[in-house]
Every structure is written in C-alpha cells, then in structure tokens.
Design an enzyme around this catalytic site. Structure first.
Site, short mmCIF file in Angstrom:
data_model
loop_
_atom_site.label_atom_id
_atom_site.label_comp_id
_atom_site.label_asym_id
_atom_site.label_seq_id
_atom_site.Cartn_x
_atom_site.Cartn_y
_atom_site.Cartn_z
N SER A 82 -8.09 0.92 -3.27
CA SER A 82 -8.55 2.31 -3.03
C SER A 82 -8.56 3.09 -4.34
O SER A 82 -9.21 4.13 -4.43
CB SER A 82 -7.63 3.01 -2.01
OG SER A 82 -6.27 2.86 -2.38
N ASP A 99 -3.16 -5.32 -4.36
CA ASP A 99 -4.39 -5.76 -3.72
C ASP A 99 -5.11 -6.82 -4.54
O ASP A 99 -5.26 -6.67 -5.76
CB ASP A 99 -5.35 -4.56 -3.59
CG ASP A 99 -5.64 -4.20 -2.15
OD1 ASP A 99 -5.48 -5.07 -1.27
OD2 ASP A 99 -6.00 -3.03 -1.92
N GLU A 126 -6.27 -2.15 9.89
CA GLU A 126 -6.90 -0.86 9.59
C GLU A 126 -7.97 -0.54 10.64
O GLU A 126 -8.87 -1.36 10.90
CB GLU A 126 -7.53 -0.89 8.18
CG GLU A 126 -8.23 0.41 7.82
CD GLU A 126 -8.52 0.57 6.33
OE1 GLU A 126 -8.10 -0.28 5.53
OE2 GLU A 126 -9.19 1.57 6.00
O1 KIV Z 1 -6.63 -0.15 -0.92
C1 KIV Z 1 -5.92 0.47 -0.12
O2 KIV Z 1 -5.34 1.51 -0.41
C2 KIV Z 1 -5.77 -0.09 1.22
C3 KIV Z 1 -5.15 0.78 2.27
C4 KIV Z 1 -6.13 1.76 2.76
C5 KIV Z 1 -4.56 -0.01 3.38
O3 KIV Z 1 -6.17 -1.18 1.46
#
Ligand code: KIV
Length: 265
Positions: free
Chosen positions: A46, A84, A181
């Site tokens: 994000s 991520d 999500e």
């Molecule tokens: O990238 C992110 O912040 C996410 C969240 C929205 C779960 O994947």
C-alpha cells in the site's frame, strides 16, 4: 513489553482473543504504533499508493519494501514485522527465494503474499526454507486489473467456496497466517471454521483473530472517500499515538469493526 512472535498470534487464535496490526513504513510511526500496544506491523505494498502516490500497488518493487522494512525494523518495535511480497516478485522459484531472502534480511519476520489456492506450493517452498508466510486472500489489490476494480470478493456461492477451499488448502500446506480482505462476514466465518492459524481481517467482519488497517486510513489522512471498512481513530484522539492506542483497544475489546464497517452479503 515482550516481543510479539508468531507464537503470540497462535495463542490468540487458540484462546479466541484478538490482536491488532497496522501498516507502517518508517521508524517513527513504527515506534509510535509499537509503544501504543499494536502487536504487528505490516510493511505493505500500500506504500505505493499512500507514500508514492500511485493509483495501484503494482509499481512497488522488492527494493522499496526492503528499504521500508529496514526503516521499521530499525525502530526495534516489539511488534511482529510482516513484509509484503510485491507484484510478480515470487512468480518463479528463483524470484520467490531471492525476494524472501531480501525481505527477511531487511528485518521481516513473516512475508505476505497475495493470491489463492495457487499459493500452496509457494507456502511449502518457504516452509522448507524457514520462511514464515501470511497468505492474503479475497480482495488482493495486486489482482485489481483481473477484478476490474477494488470490489468485495466471495459474494457468489462459487467464489465464496473458492475462497474457503483456498484457505483450507493453505492452512493444510502450513501457512502461518491468513489475511482476508473485503469478504462478506459469512465467508470469513466459514474460513474460521476450516482453518487453525491466526486470521487477520480488513473489511472481513468481526470474527478474525486480528484486524489490520492502513495507517493513513486510521489517521484519516488518506485523500478521498474512505472505504466502508475504515474507521478514523483521530476523530476521538488528541495525538497520533492516542489514535493507535484507541484502534488497538477497539480491536481487542471487539468494538472495531462495527456492523457499519462490514459486508453482510
Ligand atoms: O499493502 C497493504 O497495506 C495491505 C493491507 C491493506 C492488508 O495489503
């Protein structure tokens, strides 16, 4: 404060108690969140939208996530740090190995990967190499072009079954965490029944073990209309740390998410 580990999250799942997660991308906010009692920090892709100003998460690179993971880890928070895996960065076995190495060496404790039942082999590969995984199911923003927008997933019987089967398969394959999500509450409830690992929700109803929000959303500074599942915790707080504390407490006492943050159907 004791260091939060996967065992802490597993204990929450076993004892049916709640834990909190927020995104953070630098040392200052990671420290504020950690000191406020937040259990887990997600260095999410994000950041492509809230820090870099892109329209999607697709332009984010492994180097971006590694850099921000280092910044978060440098704050030495008590939190478990989840990083991520960006778009297409685990598409081949070699990419998957290289990406996980970079993110873990940057300070991540767990890597998060978006997909569905296609992630089973990746989870097994990582498990064999000592890499803990969080599988992100439902509205997976890296699939925005296939979905044709940011839409609630699992609304039909067929798509709900696909999500429930994927969660069960990933749990059996040895994933450590499942993140859901934007799915209707009843789909989350079914996933809670077929899994044993901690489940984290965002727009996935009240039944998951943990909840996550993007930091900028809970502080009310994301431009535009907030998504249904977002609550602005700055409204009732005097400082950023108070807002993190209010969020953490609301997750732990079950008052967040409330029905207005959920998708019933
Ligand atoms: O990238 C992110 O912040 C996410 C969240 C929205 C779960 O994947």
């Amino acid at each position: 404060m004791a260091q939060i580990t996967l065992n802490t999250l597993k204990k929450h799942r076993a004892e049916n108690t709640k834990f909190s997660m927020v995104t953070a991308y630098d040392a200052c906010f990671a420290n504020l969140a950690s000191e406020a009692g937040v259990d887990t920090i997600l260095v999410g892709d994000s950041l492509g939208m809230v820090l870099q100003g892109h329209q999607s998460t697709l332009p984010v690179t492994v180097a971006d996530i590694a850099y921000h993971t280092q910044c978060v880890a440098a704050a030495s928070p008590h939190c478990l740090i989840v990083a991520d895996i960006p778009f297409m960065a685990s598409a081949t076995t070699q990419d998957a190995v290289d990406t996980a190495r970079e993110l873990m060496q940057a300070g991540a404790h767990v890597v998060k990967v978006e997909g569905g039942s296609n992630l089973v082999d990746l989870v097994k590969l990582y498990r064999d190499q000592g890499v803990a995984t969080c599988c992100h199911l439902g509205l997976t923003p890296q699939f925005v072009n296939q979905f044709g927008g940011y839409r609630v997933q699992g609304r039909t019987d067929e798509t709900a079954k696909r999500l429930i089967d994927a969660a069960a398969a990933l749990d059996a394959a040895g994933t450590d965490i499942i993140l859901l999500e934007c799915v209707p509450n009843h789909v989350t409830d079914a996933i809670m029944k077929v899994t044993t690992v901690p489940v984290i929700g965002i727009g996935a109803g009240p039944s998951p073990t943990g909840q996550v929000l993007v930091m900028h959303d809970l502080l009310g500074i994301t431009p535009g209309k907030p998504a249904r599942f977002v609550k602005n915790f700055m409204h009732s707080s005097n400082s950023i740390q108070d807002a993190f504390r209010a969020y953490d407490q609301a997750v732990k006492d079950g008052s967040f998410p409330a029905p207005e943050h959920c998708f019933e159907e």
